[in-house]
Design an enzyme around this catalytic site. Structure first.
Site, PDB file in Angstrom:
ATOM      1  N   MET A 198      30.881  77.675 -16.885  1.00 16.78           N
ATOM      2  CA  MET A 198      29.768  77.823 -17.641  1.00 16.78           C
ATOM      3  C   MET A 198      29.693  76.699 -18.916  1.00 16.78           C
ATOM      4  SD  MET A 198      28.064  79.914 -16.507  1.00 16.78           S
ATOM      5  CE  MET A 198      28.289  81.078 -15.177  1.00 16.78           C
ATOM      6  N   GLY A 199      28.451  76.267 -18.951  1.00 15.94           N
ATOM      7  CA  GLY A 199      28.165  75.003 -20.111  1.00 15.94           C
ATOM      8  C   GLY A 199      28.132  73.725 -19.531  1.00 15.94           C
ATOM      9  N   HIS A 250      23.217  70.813 -14.862  1.00 20.66           N
ATOM     10  CA  HIS A 250      21.905  71.017 -15.315  1.00 20.66           C
ATOM     11  C   HIS A 250      20.871  70.764 -14.296  1.00 20.66           C
ATOM     12  CE1 HIS A 250      18.004  70.698 -17.752  1.00 20.66           C
ATOM     13  NE2 HIS A 250      18.819  71.248 -18.770  1.00 20.66           N
ATOM     14  N   ASP A 292      24.726  73.918 -24.263  1.00 16.97           N
ATOM     15  CA  ASP A 292      25.632  74.975 -24.475  1.00 16.97           C
ATOM     16  C   ASP A 292      27.047  75.126 -24.827  1.00 16.97           C
ATOM     17  OD1 ASP A 292      23.459  76.919 -24.348  1.00 16.97           O
ATOM     18  OD2 ASP A 292      23.497  77.122 -22.326  1.00 16.97           O
TER      19      ASP A 292
END
Ligand SMILES: CC(=O)SCCNC(=O)CCNC(=O)[C@H](O)C(C)(C)COP(=O)(O)OP(=O)(O)OC[C@H]1O[C@@H](n2cnc3c(N)ncnc32)[C@H](O)[C@@H]1OP(=O)(O)O
Ligand SMILES: O=C([O-])CC(=O)C(=O)O
Length: 374
Positions: free
Chosen positions: A256-257, A260, A311
């Site tokens: 996660m993070g 894209h 994020d």
């Protein structure tokens, strides 16, 4: 799914309309709001200037900015029914469900009767969203009913003041300001597109923003900042982080993070947020979370050619400012509200109902069977 269909699944790479608000991943300009580069905005602007830019297409002059800041402050009055609703929500409620429900509730107290009033409703939400989440959080976690009519002019400092009960230092105020700017707008991302679909049916502004909040909640979108925090806080050294990331990749888990849907080499917001995370780590004398985060970034690039999105470094940056993890995505809401609202206004100004078609893959020509024969 055929390879060709897989490439375009999720509408990837297809234009779904026009906007004058933002470019994402355009060559030579990674991210722009109304023609301004995100790096310039994050370095020089205040969040409310960016909000004004998104709503009006032009940056405000000094007098316009001052009167907008004053206007937002005057709208910081929590309707009694909303306050009671926040108190009645269970302490176990997901904070994004608090935002979604409170937004919807606000729409019952001050409904939008006419699109001519849209800016007033948007400004009220912008003024009240930080207080909604902080009021709910401190009521249920600390048993206090906080005063929300504080005199911090800017949204970022106001949020931290509400949360911690003290005026934040300048570093934290500026870090929050840059964070809110970085999160403000991002073209046809999932939550904004959801808001535009809702707007295209000529629904009201609260319905559009409620739709968007529900869409931002998911861990593949806004919820990734909290998921990133949960991941990095398991590791105490960069070596542990490297081992942990490699194990996750071997199990084909998503990190996660990272990654894209549009950017291919980097997310231009990462440099901004990472620099703030570093400054906050130094202030905090942190020797764990920031080095762990940097090692995750190195390993993901080396192993998968995947980069941090907006994020990832928000997780450590928010943590260093003493923000509890469950409030990370609600902060994203307080910021992205500006982008959502600007897109709703843009959709309304040149509307046609958004209604794509689908390629049918189900069974054909089935004979009707009476219920007794099934
Ligand atoms: C503010 C924001 O909303 S930014 C996005 C926040 N979300 C996250 O951080 C969640 C983690 N990231 C992801 O799930 C994805 O990268 C998304 C949802 C952001 C984009 O999804 P997609 O456009 O489908 O990704 P993309 O087509 O680039 O994926 C290519 C490959 O990389 C893999 N991949 C992409 N991101 C990751 C990741 N974070 N970890 C591991 N593998 C990944 C995909 O599984 C895919 O592999 P495959 O070809 O074997 O199926
Ligand atoms: O654009 C996207 O798909 C997701 C994103 O980064 C954002 O909404 O900020």
């Amino acid at each position: 799914m055929t390879d060709n269909k897989k490439d375009t699944a999720g509408l990837r790479g297809r234009s779904a309309g026009e906007t004058a608000l933002c470019t994402v991943g355009k060559s030579g300009a990674g991210l722009t709001y109304c023609g301004y580069d995100i790096a310039d905005l994050a370095e020089h602007a205040r969040f409310e200037e960016v909000a004004y830019l998104l709503f009006h297409g032009e940056l405000p002059n000094r007098q316009q900015l001052d009167s907008y800041l004053t206007r937002l402050m005057t709208l910081r009055k929590m309707p009694e029914a909303l306050r009671k609703t926040l108190e009645l929500m269970p302490a176990t409620t997901h904070p994004m469900d608090v935002m979604r429900t409170a937004c919807s509730m606000l729409g019952t107290i001050t409904p939008e009767h006419d699109f001519a009033e849209q800016q007033t409703h948007i400004d009220r939400m912008l003024a009240l969203f930080p207080a909604i989440i902080c009021y709910w959080y401190r009521f249920h976690q600390e048993g206090v009913k906080i005063d929300i009519e504080l005199d911090d002019k800017e949204t970022g400092s106001y949020f931290l003041h509400l949360l911690h009960g003290r005026v934040p230092n300048a570093l934290h105020g500026d870090a929050m300001n840059a964070s809110l700017i970085a999160y403000a707008e991002h073209e046809f991302n999932a939550s904004t597109f959801a808001a535009r679909v809702c707007a295209s049916t000529l629904s009201d502004i609260y319905a559009c923003i409620t739709t968007a909040i529900g869409t931002l909640k998911g861990p593949l979108h806004g919820g990734a900042n909290e998921a990133a925090m949960a991941m990095i806080s398991q590791w105490r050294t960069p070596e542990e982080a490297e081992k942990g990331i490699l194990e996750k990749l071997a199990k084909k888990e998503k990190i996660m993070g990272f990654g894209h849907a549009v950017y291919r080499e980097s997310d231009p917001r990462n440099a901004i947020v990472k620099a703030w995370s570093k400054r906050l780590a130094e202030e905090h004398d942190d020797r764990v979370l920031y080095p762990v985060s940097v090692r995750c970034e190195e390993v993901m690039w080396r192993e998968k050619h995947l980069f941090c999105n907006a994020d990832f470094f928000h997780a450590s940056a928010y943590h260093f400012m003493g923000i509890p993890t469950p409030l990370f995505t609600p902060i994203f809401v307080c910021s992205r509200l500006t982008g959502w609202a600007a897109h709703v206004m843009e959709q309304r100004a040149n509307n046609r109902i958004i209604r794509p078609s689908a390629d049918y893959t189900g069974p054909e020509n089935r004979p009707w069977l009476p219920i007794e024969q099934r």
